[in-house]
Write a protein that holds these residues in place. Structure first.
Motif, mmCIF file in Angstrom:
data_model
loop_
_atom_site.group_PDB
_atom_site.id
_atom_site.type_symbol
_atom_site.label_atom_id
_atom_site.label_comp_id
_atom_site.label_asym_id
_atom_site.label_seq_id
_atom_site.Cartn_x
_atom_site.Cartn_y
_atom_site.Cartn_z
ATOM 1 N N PHE A 283 13.828 -2.492 43.701
ATOM 2 C CA PHE A 283 13.137 -2.231 43.903
ATOM 3 C C PHE A 283 11.922 -3.483 45.138
ATOM 4 C CE2 PHE A 283 12.095 -3.614 39.539
ATOM 5 C CZ PHE A 283 11.169 -5.086 39.679
ATOM 6 N N ILE A 284 11.266 -3.563 45.799
ATOM 7 C CA ILE A 284 10.202 -5.068 46.206
ATOM 8 C C ILE A 284 9.755 -5.348 44.769
ATOM 9 C CG2 ILE A 284 9.521 -5.741 47.859
ATOM 10 C CD1 ILE A 284 11.140 -4.484 49.983
ATOM 11 N N ALA A 285 9.732 -6.964 44.923
ATOM 12 C CA ALA A 285 8.636 -7.536 44.551
ATOM 13 C C ALA A 285 7.982 -7.865 45.483
ATOM 14 C CB ALA A 285 9.003 -8.589 43.522
ATOM 15 N N ALA A 286 6.387 -7.119 46.239
ATOM 16 C CA ALA A 286 5.431 -8.204 46.703
ATOM 17 C C ALA A 286 4.672 -9.266 45.970
ATOM 18 C CB ALA A 286 4.832 -6.620 47.487
ATOM 19 N N LEU A 287 5.344 -10.495 46.471
ATOM 20 C CA LEU A 287 4.584 -11.764 46.025
ATOM 21 C C LEU A 287 3.617 -12.703 47.333
ATOM 22 C CD1 LEU A 287 7.147 -12.991 44.206
ATOM 23 C CD2 LEU A 287 4.775 -12.416 43.162
ATOM 24 N N ASP A 288 3.533 -11.640 48.665
ATOM 25 C CA ASP A 288 2.351 -11.739 49.403
ATOM 26 C C ASP A 288 1.555 -11.968 49.670
ATOM 27 O OD1 ASP A 288 2.510 -9.168 49.008
ATOM 28 O OD2 ASP A 288 2.316 -8.872 51.048
ATOM 29 N N ALA B 162 11.199 3.950 46.144
ATOM 30 C CA ALA B 162 11.680 2.349 45.626
ATOM 31 C C ALA B 162 10.448 2.043 45.391
ATOM 32 C CB ALA B 162 12.800 1.829 45.761
ATOM 33 N N ALA B 163 10.439 1.396 44.151
ATOM 34 C CA ALA B 163 8.397 0.978 44.198
ATOM 35 C C ALA B 163 8.716 -0.850 45.575
ATOM 36 C CB ALA B 163 8.459 -0.075 42.877
ATOM 37 N N SER B 164 7.142 -0.928 45.829
ATOM 38 C CA SER B 164 6.871 -2.053 46.377
ATOM 39 C C SER B 164 5.917 -3.095 45.784
ATOM 40 C CB SER B 164 6.972 -2.502 47.335
ATOM 41 O OG SER B 164 6.842 -3.377 48.540
ATOM 42 N N PHE B 165 5.946 -3.136 44.672
ATOM 43 C CA PHE B 165 4.455 -3.025 43.692
ATOM 44 C C PHE B 165 4.027 -4.486 43.682
ATOM 45 C CE2 PHE B 165 5.423 0.396 40.535
ATOM 46 C CZ PHE B 165 5.251 1.061 41.232
ATOM 47 N N ALA B 166 2.712 -5.619 43.591
ATOM 48 C CA ALA B 166 1.974 -6.622 43.534
ATOM 49 C C ALA B 166 1.681 -6.511 42.610
ATOM 50 C CB ALA B 166 1.601 -6.743 44.776
ATOM 51 N N ARG B 167 0.723 -6.081 41.870
ATOM 52 C CA ARG B 167 -0.536 -5.735 41.264
ATOM 53 C C ARG B 167 0.030 -5.431 40.008
ATOM 54 N NH1 ARG B 167 -6.863 -3.750 41.116
ATOM 55 N NH2 ARG B 167 -6.993 -3.888 38.954
ATOM 56 N N ALA B 168 0.510 -4.019 40.047
ATOM 57 C CA ALA B 168 1.038 -3.631 39.441
ATOM 58 C C ALA B 168 2.728 -4.737 38.504
ATOM 59 C CB ALA B 168 1.679 -2.339 39.020
ATOM 60 N N LEU B 169 3.116 -5.296 38.865
ATOM 61 C CA LEU B 169 4.129 -5.805 38.691
ATOM 62 C C LEU B 169 3.822 -7.369 38.033
ATOM 63 C CD1 LEU B 169 7.637 -6.665 38.892
ATOM 64 C CD2 LEU B 169 7.287 -7.339 40.578
#
Length: 292
Positions: free
Chosen positions: A15-20, A255-262
């Motif tokens: 998945f993608i980790a959204a740290l943006d 697949a996920a691209s989560f920020a807050r949930a991650l």
């Protein structure tokens, strides 16, 4: 375009980790992490970069489960462990770097918000490409179904073509607000407009999609299978990690691209061992839901 990165994004599981998080969302991100105050904007961005660096340098964070990471431009321009962030992600972690390029949302009109103009986009894309960035992402917002939905999606494709021409792969993100009273219908309208736009793309162009977790399971199945789509990702959109992963597990091929949930449950006060354990649990949950 880096062929190894392209192959990873096309074929690997993860998945993608959204740290943006950018200026508007950074304060809330820091507060959830346990940082309550900062001297000024410069200090705020210093603190959020320390948080992101801690995540990226964690032993739990790596290319075995994470395909890519979305970066704010400030993060792209900084270093992690003595390396430019995009180089650290790919050379050390085998995680594909992706850049957020939008400048935020315009005023709402007819239930939707287009992206603001993106001045200097060509120069930013060239700089990102030279730094080893693979792709981009940009967000619009749909709050209600209606005629403006098509305009939102058309703008995403227009900018996406500019990005692809610069040698990067765009993630189109026409988000539907999870609190919308017409969420299911808005999602269907976004879906239909995306299909039309994808069918018009030439064979040489490819995009990725980042979409709201839908009320109708497998609504995006034909988008996943579309030959012009490299990958379909889902945003968490304000859902808790438990709700987001439960919904995601029902969307086959997404697949996920989560920020807050991650980042849920990560705190500045945790020891490195506690932090790594919490992040590992989060990554494991998101990864499991992403490989359905």
């Amino acid at each position: 375009m880096n062929e190894q990165q392209l192959r990873k994004m096309r074929e690997a599981q993860g998945f993608i980790a959204a740290l943006d998080q950018s200026g508007g969302s950074t304060p809330r991100t820091l507060q959830r992490y346990g940082v309550e105050s900062w001297a000024d904007d410069a200090d705020m961005f210093d603190q959020v970069h320390r948080m992101r660096s801690r995540i990226m340098q964690s032993p739990s964070f790596g290319g075995d489960r994470i395909l890519g990471t979305i970066l704010f431009v400030d993060t792209m321009d900084r270093e992690v462990a003595g390396l430019p962030t995009p180089r650290y992600l790919w050379d050390v972690k085998q995680v594909v770097p992706i850049l957020k390029v939008d400048k935020g949302l315009a005023e709402e009109r007819d239930g939707s918000q287009l992206m603001k103009p993106i001045p200097g986009l060509d120069e930013l894309l060239a700089r990102a490409r030279d730094m080893g960035v693979f792709g981009t992402k940009m967000r619009s917002l749909v709050s209600l179904p209606g005629a403006a939905v098509r305009e939102v999606v058309e703008q995403q494709f227009d900018v996406g073509r500019q990005i692809f021409a610069a040698g990067l792969v765009p993630i189109l993100e026409p988000e539907v607000d999870i609190k919308s009273p017409g969420k299911a219908e808005a999602e269907r309208q976004v879906h239909d407009a995306l299909i039309e736009g994808l069918d018009r793309l030439p064979d040489s162009e490819t995009v990725m999609l980042k979409l709201t977790l839908p009320d109708q399971d497998d609504l995006y199945a034909d988008l996943v299978a579309h030959p012009r789509v490299l990958r379909v990702f889902a945003l968490s959109g304000g859902y808790t990690r438990a709700e987001a992963t439960a919904r995601l597990a029902r969307q086959h091929g997404v697949a996920a691209s989560f920020a807050r949930a991650l980042m849920e449950g990560l705190l500045i006060t945790q020891s490195d061992a506690e932090f790594d354990e919490a992040l590992d649990r989060s990554i494991a949950e998101v990864y499991a839901a992403s490989v359905t």
